[in-house]
Design a protein around this motif. Structure first.
Motif, PDB file in Angstrom:
ATOM      1  N   LEU A  58       0.883  -1.297   0.003  1.00 40.49           N
ATOM      2  CA  LEU A  58      -0.318  -0.255  -0.384  1.00 40.49           C
ATOM      3  C   LEU A  58       0.913   1.744   0.202  1.00 40.49           C
ATOM      4  CD1 LEU A  58      -2.478  -1.508   2.460  1.00 40.49           C
ATOM      5  CD2 LEU A  58      -2.393  -0.401  -0.037  1.00 40.49           C
ATOM      6  N   ASN A  59       1.470   1.299   0.849  1.00 38.13           N
ATOM      7  CA  ASN A  59       2.354   2.905   1.225  1.00 38.13           C
ATOM      8  C   ASN A  59       3.309   3.275  -0.403  1.00 38.13           C
ATOM      9  OD1 ASN A  59       3.577   4.635   2.285  1.00 38.13           O
ATOM     10  ND2 ASN A  59       3.779   2.927   4.525  1.00 38.13           N
ATOM     11  N   ASN A  60       4.053   1.518  -1.076  1.00 41.55           N
ATOM     12  CA  ASN A  60       4.539   2.103  -2.500  1.00 41.55           C
ATOM     13  C   ASN A  60       3.197   1.927  -3.096  1.00 41.55           C
ATOM     14  OD1 ASN A  60       6.264   2.558  -0.027  1.00 41.55           O
ATOM     15  ND2 ASN A  60       7.679   0.525  -1.240  1.00 41.55           N
ATOM     16  N   GLN A  61       2.640   1.709  -3.205  1.00 41.50           N
ATOM     17  CA  GLN A  61       1.887   1.752  -4.993  1.00 41.50           C
ATOM     18  C   GLN A  61       2.020   2.972  -5.389  1.00 41.50           C
ATOM     19  OE1 GLN A  61      -2.418   2.628  -3.518  1.00 41.50           O
ATOM     20  NE2 GLN A  61      -2.665   0.253  -3.733  1.00 41.50           N
ATOM     21  N   THR A  62       1.820   3.268  -6.926  1.00 40.09           N
ATOM     22  CA  THR A  62       2.179   4.229  -7.500  1.00 40.09           C
ATOM     23  C   THR A  62       0.528   4.345  -8.774  1.00 40.09           C
ATOM     24  OG1 THR A  62       2.854   2.662  -9.590  1.00 40.09           O
ATOM     25  CG2 THR A  62       4.188   3.680  -7.784  1.00 40.09           C
ATOM     26  N   ARG A  63       0.168   5.169  -9.059  1.00 37.47           N
ATOM     27  CA  ARG A  63      -0.750   5.423 -10.051  1.00 37.47           C
ATOM     28  C   ARG A  63      -0.545   6.144 -10.759  1.00 37.47           C
ATOM     29  NH1 ARG A  63      -6.378   5.595  -6.028  1.00 37.47           N
ATOM     30  NH2 ARG A  63      -4.795   3.839  -4.829  1.00 37.47           N
ATOM     31  N   ALA A 100       3.895   7.156 -12.817  1.00 38.96           N
ATOM     32  CA  ALA A 100       3.903   6.209 -11.727  1.00 38.96           C
ATOM     33  C   ALA A 100       3.882   7.440 -10.425  1.00 38.96           C
ATOM     34  CB  ALA A 100       4.797   5.480 -12.293  1.00 38.96           C
ATOM     35  N   ALA A 101       3.229   8.119  -9.823  1.00 38.06           N
ATOM     36  CA  ALA A 101       2.696   9.038  -9.501  1.00 38.06           C
ATOM     37  C   ALA A 101       2.825   7.878  -7.919  1.00 38.06           C
ATOM     38  CB  ALA A 101       2.021  10.194  -8.870  1.00 38.06           C
ATOM     39  N   LYS A 102       3.965   8.357  -6.959  1.00 34.84           N
ATOM     40  CA  LYS A 102       4.064   7.888  -5.625  1.00 34.84           C
ATOM     41  C   LYS A 102       2.932   8.751  -3.876  1.00 34.84           C
ATOM     42  CE  LYS A 102       9.342   6.763  -6.407  1.00 34.84           C
ATOM     43  NZ  LYS A 102       9.717   8.352  -6.586  1.00 34.84           N
ATOM     44  N   ARG A 103       3.174   7.958  -3.715  1.00 41.40           N
ATOM     45  CA  ARG A 103       2.150   9.145  -2.602  1.00 41.40           C
ATOM     46  C   ARG A 103       2.513   9.653  -1.966  1.00 41.40           C
ATOM     47  NH1 ARG A 103      -1.350   6.185   0.094  1.00 41.40           N
ATOM     48  NH2 ARG A 103      -1.795   4.407  -0.295  1.00 41.40           N
ATOM     49  N   SER A 104       4.413  10.213  -2.362  1.00 40.69           N
ATOM     50  CA  SER A 104       5.318  11.180  -1.971  1.00 40.69           C
ATOM     51  C   SER A 104       5.547  12.482  -2.926  1.00 40.69           C
ATOM     52  CB  SER A 104       6.828  10.939  -1.520  1.00 40.69           C
ATOM     53  OG  SER A 104       6.985  10.275  -2.199  1.00 40.69           O
ATOM     54  N   GLU A 105       5.265  11.713  -4.193  1.00 39.98           N
ATOM     55  CA  GLU A 105       5.234  12.763  -5.442  1.00 39.98           C
ATOM     56  C   GLU A 105       5.289  14.046  -5.180  1.00 39.98           C
ATOM     57  OE1 GLU A 105       5.313  11.012  -8.792  1.00 39.98           O
ATOM     58  OE2 GLU A 105       6.203  12.296  -9.453  1.00 39.98           O
ATOM     59  N   VAL A 106       5.951  14.670  -5.695  1.00 38.40           N
ATOM     60  CA  VAL A 106       6.797  16.575  -4.903  1.00 38.40           C
ATOM     61  C   VAL A 106       6.157  17.131  -6.389  1.00 38.40           C
ATOM     62  CG1 VAL A 106       8.045  16.421  -3.417  1.00 38.40           C
ATOM     63  CG2 VAL A 106       8.848  16.572  -5.563  1.00 38.40           C
ATOM     64  N   SER A 107       5.532  17.166  -7.490  1.00 36.73           N
ATOM     65  CA  SER A 107       5.177  17.136  -9.154  1.00 36.73           C
ATOM     66  C   SER A 107       3.669  17.126  -9.115  1.00 36.73           C
ATOM     67  CB  SER A 107       5.387  16.706 -10.372  1.00 36.73           C
ATOM     68  OG  SER A 107       4.608  15.362 -10.184  1.00 36.73           O
ATOM     69  N   MET A 108       3.170  16.753  -8.222  1.00 36.40           N
ATOM     70  CA  MET A 108       1.313  17.479  -8.131  1.00 36.40           C
ATOM     71  C   MET A 108       1.272  17.774  -7.203  1.00 36.40           C
ATOM     72  SD  MET A 108       0.699  13.765  -9.502  1.00 36.40           S
ATOM     73  CE  MET A 108      -1.339  13.925  -9.147  1.00 36.40           C
ATOM     74  N   PRO A 109       0.416  18.991  -7.168  1.00 35.68           N
ATOM     75  CA  PRO A 109      -0.246  19.686  -5.937  1.00 35.68           C
ATOM     76  C   PRO A 109      -0.391  19.062  -5.122  1.00 35.68           C
ATOM     77  CG  PRO A 109      -1.207  20.577  -8.427  1.00 35.68           C
ATOM     78  CD  PRO A 109      -0.140  19.304  -8.431  1.00 35.68           C
ATOM     79  N   VAL A 125      -6.133  11.681  -5.174  1.00 38.13           N
ATOM     80  CA  VAL A 125      -6.108  10.778  -5.656  1.00 38.13           C
ATOM     81  C   VAL A 125      -6.094   9.508  -4.886  1.00 38.13           C
ATOM     82  CG1 VAL A 125      -4.316   9.827  -7.781  1.00 38.13           C
ATOM     83  CG2 VAL A 125      -4.967  12.551  -7.950  1.00 38.13           C
ATOM     84  N   PHE A 126      -4.934  10.011  -4.451  1.00 38.05           N
ATOM     85  CA  PHE A 126      -4.568   8.234  -3.431  1.00 38.05           C
ATOM     86  C   PHE A 126      -5.913   7.495  -2.562  1.00 38.05           C
ATOM     87  CE2 PHE A 126      -0.767   8.511  -5.034  1.00 38.05           C
ATOM     88  CZ  PHE A 126       0.136   7.726  -4.921  1.00 38.05           C
ATOM     89  N   ARG A 127      -6.894   8.764  -2.552  1.00 38.61           N
ATOM     90  CA  ARG A 127      -7.785   8.367  -1.848  1.00 38.61           C
ATOM     91  C   ARG A 127      -9.009   8.101  -2.830  1.00 38.61           C
ATOM     92  NH1 ARG A 127      -9.035  12.705   2.314  1.00 38.61           N
ATOM     93  NH2 ARG A 127      -6.685  12.420   3.329  1.00 38.61           N
ATOM     94  N   GLU A 171      -4.126   3.955 -13.926  1.00 43.91           N
ATOM     95  CA  GLU A 171      -3.662   1.974 -12.993  1.00 43.91           C
ATOM     96  C   GLU A 171      -3.455   2.627 -11.757  1.00 43.91           C
ATOM     97  OE1 GLU A 171      -0.336   1.173 -15.045  1.00 43.91           O
ATOM     98  OE2 GLU A 171      -1.260   0.906 -17.734  1.00 43.91           O
ATOM     99  N   VAL A 172      -3.601   1.667 -11.256  1.00 41.56           N
ATOM    100  CA  VAL A 172      -2.431   1.403  -9.767  1.00 41.56           C
ATOM    101  C   VAL A 172      -2.016   0.059  -9.615  1.00 41.56           C
ATOM    102  CG1 VAL A 172      -3.114   0.932  -7.130  1.00 41.56           C
ATOM    103  CG2 VAL A 172      -4.965   2.535  -8.744  1.00 41.56           C
ATOM    104  N   ASN A 173      -0.677   0.315  -9.522  1.00 40.22           N
ATOM    105  CA  ASN A 173       0.109  -0.563  -9.200  1.00 40.22           C
ATOM    106  C   ASN A 173       0.215  -0.396  -8.002  1.00 40.22           C
ATOM    107  OD1 ASN A 173       0.627  -1.710 -11.940  1.00 40.22           O
ATOM    108  ND2 ASN A 173       0.902   0.606 -12.055  1.00 40.22           N
ATOM    109  N   ASP A 174       0.349  -1.764  -7.305  1.00 41.65           N
ATOM    110  CA  ASP A 174       0.978  -2.462  -5.716  1.00 41.65           C
ATOM    111  C   ASP A 174       2.702  -2.380  -5.997  1.00 41.65           C
ATOM    112  OD1 ASP A 174      -1.263  -2.455  -4.627  1.00 41.65           O
ATOM    113  OD2 ASP A 174      -1.996  -4.976  -5.073  1.00 41.65           O
ATOM    114  N   GLY A 175       2.678  -2.051  -4.900  1.00 38.93           N
ATOM    115  CA  GLY A 175       4.189  -1.850  -4.301  1.00 38.93           C
ATOM    116  C   GLY A 175       4.763  -3.133  -4.037  1.00 38.93           C
TER     117      GLY A 175
END
Lengths: 210, 636
Positions: B183-188, B538-547, B554-556, B584-588
């Motif tokens: 879950l933590n390392n999931q990307t979207r 592949a946006a991470k939960r810690s993505e900085v390029s997005m507001p 997005v992650f909710r 797409e959602v890709n699990d870590g």
């Protein structure tokens, strides 16, 4: 009733009284002192046993801390053998379970936790053992056993058990049940709550509370 | 009748009654000796009592620890004493409860374990070993007896054992770790456009009624806090020094006293040969020593090497080895007679025999390092600066005391203090608690400025020590209550806000329309139109390029089913709105992690678990315990 008693007569009366009541007075005194000294002796014995177990436990901790897993395990087993009803034995079982699990011996970890659950002299500690055992069972895919344990949990750590309930429900495909359980877990307080929220979202609940 | 009583008082029943009556008399006052019930109690935990004295001692200790931890940042005036005492008491109750529980569970710490622990405390060691004296001294410093300290250690050991037993044995299962990583390392994979609210700003008229409605709704935004205007006298060592009198005589005296500061003094190097002689030596010994020293002097005059002779004859064992060399030294170090001789020799010259407390010396001057001594005129500027600094420090306390007295004697004005001490009265601007500048920001100053005595009574404040030889006395010259800015004053701001709000609403409408079409199956790439389409594979939960608000949203959002898209909108700052589509959602997975990251993840999950298990244990204890707080809560 106005008869004068001479000294002799008084002594005589006292003797008579003693004859009648002496036995019960003496046995009362013996019983009383017996209880007092017996209790003190028992207390001393308990204390010395506790102190011995405590010393062993500290030794075990130090052994594990300095990387001596084999010695630590030996001390822990001795502790459990010699002081099985002591709380320190429960602590030792916790530690043994951890060491076993980290070595990959899951079955052994399970049996140590089961022992702790059965023998813990304190309800709260038994609750801790129950939670850990349930987590190992889930890890070992023994879902039914885990379910039984979770259902038997009292009011200790309700959030943590609700989370496990959610894991089990999710595995069984009961997504509504899982959602409800995770929500309950968050509400009742659970550690790593962010992770539980993620699980909730992952189940498709777009409006997970933040 | 008395006879009658006497007759009847003979039986054993009467004796029993007398014995029973005598018991209360015999035991009367025994609690004084047992120490029961004589002290005020602030809380009871099950059967145990916590006395006020214990709380006081703990509270003192707590404040002391805080002071040590915070250092200069420690500001007692920021703490609410009563609340802190409550907190400390709660902590004591918790500790007491853990202690009781551990005792009930059968936990014990024996004397040998306690001893072993104390022996291992580094504060009690000297030269690497346990030192009984150091131990006793440190313990008494804490206001405890050694026995009392041992009891503390015993208690600490027990609660340490309990928490360690529960927290230290926690482990994370593979299942949990996998879940956390998944879950933590999931990307979207996501596309989005930002609709700026600026595009929708218009000059559409805003009616007075609308403005008034907005103003009423957001009144707290237009609130001005309580303000004061201050007058103050600032005293510091620097300014005291500046105004100190610096006459030539005073400066000269200062220069003479501190000459070593203004240049390096002369140093000389000498070698010596010592023949020891006790101060109370008899005549025969004296003659003997004089003969020896005379002989040595004679041999030196003949040209024998000083170092060789020193090595062979000097009784100053420390220097004999080095040919008697003493190295360089300045004045004020050697025996006065010795010094006088050294500083009167020419370089290379040999002295007459010199008598000191040690005996007779022959001295040879081997080197001179000339001092670099400035004259008073050359050093004058430095001397004056140093003199003023020293005077400032010396006079500061005197002046501070005067300032405190003068401003107290006439609490309605700072004038007398100002003229008497020749200190300027400074006037501040209007300030509230947050807008104060410079030294006025000090919490002590603010506390005084808004105190009843200063603010309402308009008295001078007390002398406030600001540290570093600075202090201040202040008074309030003017005061404004907290107020709401009237609509007329803030109308411009209100209009601007309404305009922005309207634009934001329109942007949101536009976003809703866009979202509706996305939900009908249209692709964001085709609809973006005027707005720039942005995408992250592949946006991470810690993505900085997005507001951030967009990323959260997005992650909710739920996972899209395969081949489908999940869309949504997110309100950003300044009324902008983002519309997004998740493809797409890709699990870590554990395989992607290196060992270090795995360990980090494990530690993260574990720390949460262990904390909670011990806490819930304690919560459970708290729930079942019978706890009474008897300390009066000032807020109730």
């Amino acid at each position: 009733m106005s008869s004068y008693l001479t000294e002799d007569e008084q002594v005589e009366a006292l003797k008579k009284w003693w004859k009648e009541n002496g036995k019960s007075v003496l046995s009362g005194l013996i019983l009383g002192f017996g209880i007092i000294f017996g209790w003190q002796g028992w207390d001393r014995y308990q204390t010395s046993q506790g102190e011995h177990a405590s010393m062993l436990y500290t030794t075990m901790e130090n052994q594990f801390a300095s990387g001596g897993d084999d010695q630590g395990t030996e001390t822990a087993k001795r502790l459990i053998g010699e002081h099985s009803s002591s709380v320190y034995a429960t602590f030792a079982a916790f530690q043994l379970a951890k060491v076993a699990y980290q070595k990959g011996e899951k079955a052994s970890a399970k049996s140590h936790l089961q022992w702790a659950l059965d023998n813990a002299p304190d309800e709260a500690l038994a609750g801790v053992a129950r939670l850990r055992l349930a987590r190992v069972l889930i890890d070992m895919q023994e879902w039914d056993a885990a379910q039984t344990l979770v259902e038997g949990a009292g009011d200790l750590m309700p959030g943590e058990f609700a989370r496990l309930q959610g894991d089990i429900a999710q595995h069984r495909g009961d997504l509504d049940g899982a959602r409800e359980a995770y929500q309950r877990a968050i509400l009742q307080g659970v550690e790593n709550a962010d992770l539980v929220r993620m699980k909730l979202v992952d189940l498709g609940d777009g409006e997970a509370s933040s | 009748m008395l006879q009658n009583i006497r007759d009847r008082a003979q039986g054993w029943i009467a004796w029993a009654i007398v014995i029973l009556i005598s018991i209360p008399f015999a035991l009367w006052g025994i609690q004084e000796y047992l120490g029961v019930g004589s002290e005020p109690v602030v809380a009871t935990v099950n059967d145990n009592e916590i006395t006020e004295r214990e709380l006081d001692r703990r509270y003192q200790q707590f404040r002391q620890d805080l002071r040590e931890q915070l250092g200069a940042a420690y500001r007692p005036e920021l703490f609410d004493d009563n609340r802190m005492r409550q907190e400390v008491l709660k902590r004591m109750v918790r500790e007491d409860l853990i202690l009781q529980a551990s005792h009930d569970m059968g936990m014990r710490a024996g004397d040998s374990l306690v001893r072993q622990t104390i022996l291992g405390i580094s504060a009690f060691t000297r030269d690497g070993r346990f030192d009984q004296q150091t131990f006793e001294r440190s313990v008494r410093l804490q206001g405890l007896t050694p026995a009392g300290f041992e009891e503390r250690v015993r208690q600490a050991l027990l609660s340490e054992q309990l928490s360690q037993a529960v927290q230290g044995s926690v482990f994370v299962t593979e299942h949990e770790l996998n879940e956390a990583v998944r879950l933590n390392n999931q990307t979207r994979k996501v596309d989005y456009v930002v609709i700026p609210s600026k595009n929708f700003e218009s000059d559409e008229a805003i009616t007075d009624a609308e403005a008034a409605a907005y103003y009423d709704e957001h009144q707290t935004d237009f609130r001005t806090p309580e303000q004061v205007k201050l007058e103050y006298i600032l005293l510091n060592a620097q300014s005291v020094g500046k105004s100190a009198e610096a006459t030539d005589d005073a400066l000269l005296a200062f220069f003479d006293d501190n000459q070593e500061k203004y240049g390096r003094p002369e140093e000389r190097q000498a070698s010596h040969i010592l023949i020891k002689l006790a101060e109370d030596a008899d005549q025969a010994t004296l003659t003997q020593v004089l003969a020896r020293i005379g002989d040595l002097k004679h041999r030196l005059m003949q040209g024998e090497d000083f170092a060789e002779l020193a090595k062979a004859n000097s009784e100053d064992t420390g220097t004999a080895e080095n040919g008697g060399d003493l190295g360089y030294f300045g004045k004020g170090i050697m025996d006065p007679a010795f010094e006088e001789a050294v500083f009167n020799l020419q370089e290379g010259e040999l002295s007459e025999p010199v008598r000191t407390t040690f005996g007779y010396h022959l001295i040879k001057l081997t080197g001179i390092k000339a001092g670099d001594v400035k004259t008073f005129e050359e050093a004058r500027a430095d001397v004056e600066a140093d003199f003023r600094k020293a005077e400032g420090e010396r006079l500061y306390f005197e002046q501070a005391e005067k300032l405190a007295d003068l401003s107290y004697e006439d609490p309605s004005s700072l004038e007398p203090a100002s003229s008497e001490l020749n200190l300027e009265i400074i006037e501040s601007d209007w300030m509230d608690r947050n807008s104060a500048q410079g030294i006025l920001r000090s919490p002590k100053v603010l506390a005084a400025a808004f105190s009843e005595d200063v603010l309402l009574e308009r008295h001078n404040s007390e002398l406030i020590e600001l540290g570093q030889l600075q202090s201040i006395v202040l008074r309030v010259v003017d005061h404004k209550e907290a107020s709401f800015e009237p609509l007329e004053v803030v109308k411009e701001t209100v209009l601007g806000k309404i305009k922005q709000q309207r634009a934001a609403e329109k942007a949101e409408e536009e976003a809703e329309k866009l979202l509706a079409r996305l939900n009908e199956g249209a692709a964001l790439a085709h609809l973006s139109g005027d707005y720039e389409l942005q995408g992250v594979d592949a946006a991470k939960r810690s993505e900085v390029s997005m507001p951030l608000p967009l990323l959260r949203k997005v992650f909710r959002s739920p996972r899209p089913e395969p081949g489908k898209v999940v869309s949504g909108l997110a309100k950003l700052n300044q009324g902008n709105v983002a519309v997004f589509s998740i493809y797409e959602v890709n699990d870590g997975s554990m395989e992607e992690l290196d060992e270090a990251l795995k360990e980090q993840m494990k530690a993260q999950v574990r720390s949460g678990l262990s904390r909670n298990q011990f806490n819930s244990l304690v919560e459970d204890l708290l729930g079942h315990a019978d706890i009474n707080y008897l300390l009066s809560d000032p807020e109730d």
